[in-house]
Design a protein around this motif. Structure first.
Motif, PDB file in Angstrom:
ATOM      1  N   VAL A 160       0.845  -1.190   0.000  1.00 19.51           N
ATOM      2  CA  VAL A 160       0.000   0.000   0.000  1.00 19.51           C
ATOM      3  C   VAL A 160       0.883   1.243   0.000  1.00 19.51           C
ATOM      4  CG1 VAL A 160      -1.804   1.279   1.225  1.00 19.51           C
ATOM      5  CG2 VAL A 160      -1.756  -1.220   1.351  1.00 19.51           C
ATOM      6  N   ALA A 161       0.512   2.211  -0.815  1.00 18.24           N
ATOM      7  CA  ALA A 161       1.177   3.519  -0.837  1.00 18.24           C
ATOM      8  C   ALA A 161       0.162   4.564  -0.405  1.00 18.24           C
ATOM      9  CB  ALA A 161       1.699   3.824  -2.238  1.00 18.24           C
ATOM     10  N   TYR A 162       0.661   5.659   0.163  1.00 16.14           N
ATOM     11  CA  TYR A 162      -0.216   6.711   0.680  1.00 16.14           C
ATOM     12  C   TYR A 162       0.225   8.078   0.168  1.00 16.14           C
ATOM     13  CZ  TYR A 162      -1.288   3.019   4.032  1.00 16.14           C
ATOM     14  OH  TYR A 162      -1.656   1.835   4.614  1.00 16.14           O
ATOM     15  N   VAL A 163      -0.752   8.930  -0.082  1.00 19.03           N
ATOM     16  CA  VAL A 163      -0.473  10.319  -0.449  1.00 19.03           C
ATOM     17  C   VAL A 163      -1.551  11.204   0.187  1.00 19.03           C
ATOM     18  CG1 VAL A 163      -1.727  10.159  -2.663  1.00 19.03           C
ATOM     19  CG2 VAL A 163       0.032  11.903  -2.359  1.00 19.03           C
ATOM     20  N   ARG A 164      -1.101  12.319   0.735  1.00 20.33           N
ATOM     21  CA  ARG A 164      -2.059  13.277   1.305  1.00 20.33           C
ATOM     22  C   ARG A 164      -2.889  13.900   0.193  1.00 20.33           C
ATOM     23  NH1 ARG A 164      -0.909  15.084   6.508  1.00 20.33           N
ATOM     24  NH2 ARG A 164       1.197  14.589   7.222  1.00 20.33           N
ATOM     25  N   ARG A 165      -4.136  14.079   0.445  1.00 21.08           N
ATOM     26  CA  ARG A 165      -5.018  14.732  -0.534  1.00 21.08           C
ATOM     27  C   ARG A 165      -4.499  16.124  -0.860  1.00 21.08           C
ATOM     28  NH1 ARG A 165      -9.852  14.162  -3.691  1.00 21.08           N
ATOM     29  NH2 ARG A 165     -10.640  16.246  -3.940  1.00 21.08           N
ATOM     30  N   SER A 166      -4.026  16.834   0.153  1.00 18.66           N
ATOM     31  CA  SER A 166      -3.550  18.208  -0.055  1.00 18.66           C
ATOM     32  C   SER A 166      -2.307  18.274  -0.934  1.00 18.66           C
ATOM     33  CB  SER A 166      -3.259  18.868   1.298  1.00 18.66           C
ATOM     34  OG  SER A 166      -2.254  18.150   1.994  1.00 18.66           O
ATOM     35  N   GLU A 167      -1.594  17.165  -1.104  1.00 22.73           N
ATOM     36  CA  GLU A 167      -0.385  17.139  -1.935  1.00 22.73           C
ATOM     37  C   GLU A 167      -0.653  16.643  -3.346  1.00 22.73           C
ATOM     38  OE1 GLU A 167       2.399  14.809   0.279  1.00 22.73           O
ATOM     39  OE2 GLU A 167       2.519  16.293   1.887  1.00 22.73           O
ATOM     40  N   MET A 168      -1.884  16.262  -3.622  1.00 25.49           N
ATOM     41  CA  MET A 168      -2.226  15.758  -4.957  1.00 25.49           C
ATOM     42  C   MET A 168      -2.544  16.932  -5.874  1.00 25.49           C
ATOM     43  SD  MET A 168      -4.638  12.561  -3.829  1.00 25.49           S
ATOM     44  CE  MET A 168      -5.382  12.444  -5.433  1.00 25.49           C
ATOM     45  N   THR A 169      -1.880  16.968  -7.028  1.00 30.34           N
ATOM     46  CA  THR A 169      -2.170  18.026  -7.989  1.00 30.34           C
ATOM     47  C   THR A 169      -3.248  17.593  -8.972  1.00 30.34           C
ATOM     48  OG1 THR A 169      -0.326  17.282  -9.350  1.00 30.34           O
ATOM     49  CG2 THR A 169       0.103  19.073  -7.811  1.00 30.34           C
ATOM     50  N   ALA A 170      -3.267  16.321  -9.308  1.00 29.65           N
ATOM     51  CA  ALA A 170      -4.275  15.799 -10.234  1.00 29.65           C
ATOM     52  C   ALA A 170      -5.501  15.361  -9.446  1.00 29.65           C
ATOM     53  CB  ALA A 170      -3.719  14.615 -11.011  1.00 29.65           C
ATOM     54  N   ARG A 171      -6.670  15.538 -10.026  1.00 26.92           N
ATOM     55  CA  ARG A 171      -7.893  15.178  -9.330  1.00 26.92           C
ATOM     56  C   ARG A 171      -8.642  14.010  -9.971  1.00 26.92           C
ATOM     57  NH1 ARG A 171      -6.123  16.926  -5.126  1.00 26.92           N
ATOM     58  NH2 ARG A 171      -6.634  18.973  -4.347  1.00 26.92           N
ATOM     59  N   SER A 172      -8.252  13.610 -11.180  1.00 23.67           N
ATOM     60  CA  SER A 172      -8.965  12.498 -11.814  1.00 23.67           C
ATOM     61  C   SER A 172      -8.139  11.215 -11.835  1.00 23.67           C
ATOM     62  CB  SER A 172      -9.416  12.863 -13.217  1.00 23.67           C
ATOM     63  OG  SER A 172      -8.304  13.171 -14.023  1.00 23.67           O
ATOM     64  N   SER A 173      -6.832  11.322 -12.086  1.00 20.00           N
ATOM     65  CA  SER A 173      -5.984  10.136 -12.069  1.00 20.00           C
ATOM     66  C   SER A 173      -4.543  10.541 -11.788  1.00 20.00           C
ATOM     67  CB  SER A 173      -6.066   9.381 -13.398  1.00 20.00           C
ATOM     68  OG  SER A 173      -5.482  10.148 -14.422  1.00 20.00           O
ATOM     69  N   ILE A 174      -3.805   9.609 -11.215  1.00 18.46           N
ATOM     70  CA  ILE A 174      -2.377   9.831 -10.974  1.00 18.46           C
ATOM     71  C   ILE A 174      -1.607   8.594 -11.406  1.00 18.46           C
ATOM     72  CG2 ILE A 174      -2.681  11.487  -9.087  1.00 18.46           C
ATOM     73  CD1 ILE A 174      -2.060   9.245  -7.117  1.00 18.46           C
ATOM     74  N   LYS A 175      -0.335   8.798 -11.763  1.00 18.46           N
ATOM     75  CA  LYS A 175       0.565   7.704 -12.081  1.00 18.46           C
ATOM     76  C   LYS A 175       1.490   7.518 -10.892  1.00 18.46           C
ATOM     77  CE  LYS A 175       1.014   8.292 -17.107  1.00 18.46           C
ATOM     78  NZ  LYS A 175      -0.357   8.060 -17.282  1.00 18.46           N
TER      79      LYS A 175
END
Length: 139
Positions: A95-110
């Motif tokens: 499992v990998a984790y990323v904070r929502r506040s650090e996500m720049t893309a809102r539909s998909s990420i690689k």
């Protein structure tokens, strides 16, 4: 539908076990269709966790971070809908984790499974997500 439901349940259980091993208490909301799948609690800190599963392909995971297509409230989650995105790789059982506040893309990420990331088409300032750098829950 049945297979995707099983995949979703397996992903949530994998995240639950991972967070338990990292010292969190886990709670699940009683209502279906909310903006998060789990609550991770550590002391007085509470985090809303949205779980997404992805299958590796070509050294990366393409993660759709929108709601499923059968959601009645639209595909995008509200900005304050969850705190942390948990990405379950069921093939490698990690499992990998990323904070929502650090996500720049809102539909998909690689999320890359290797550090050998192609540079073609990347813009200045691009910071790739590397799965193995994201294994700790971002408290």
């Amino acid at each position: 539908m049945f297979e995707s439901t099983l995949k979703g349940v397996a992903s949530e259980k994998l995240v639950e076990v991972d967070l338990l091993l990292q010292g969190y208490e886990i709670f699940t909301p009683s209502a279906y269709g909310g903006t998060y799948d789990l609550l991770a609690v550590n002391g007085s800190s509470v985090y809303r966790v949205q779980v997404k599963s992805a299958t590796p392909k070509d050294d990366k995971l393409d993660v759709d971070v929108r709601r499923s297509s059968h959601s009645r409230t639209g595909r995008d989650y509200p900005e304050d809908g969850y705190d942390v995105l948990a990405i379950a790789n069921l093939v490698d059982r990690k499992v990998a984790y990323v904070r929502r506040s650090e996500m720049t893309a809102r539909s998909s990420i690689k999320v890359w499974l290797t550090r050998n990331i192609p540079t073609k088409g990347r813009h200045i300032g691009y910071k790739p997500y590397v799965f193995d750098d994201m294994l700790e829950f971002p408290a």
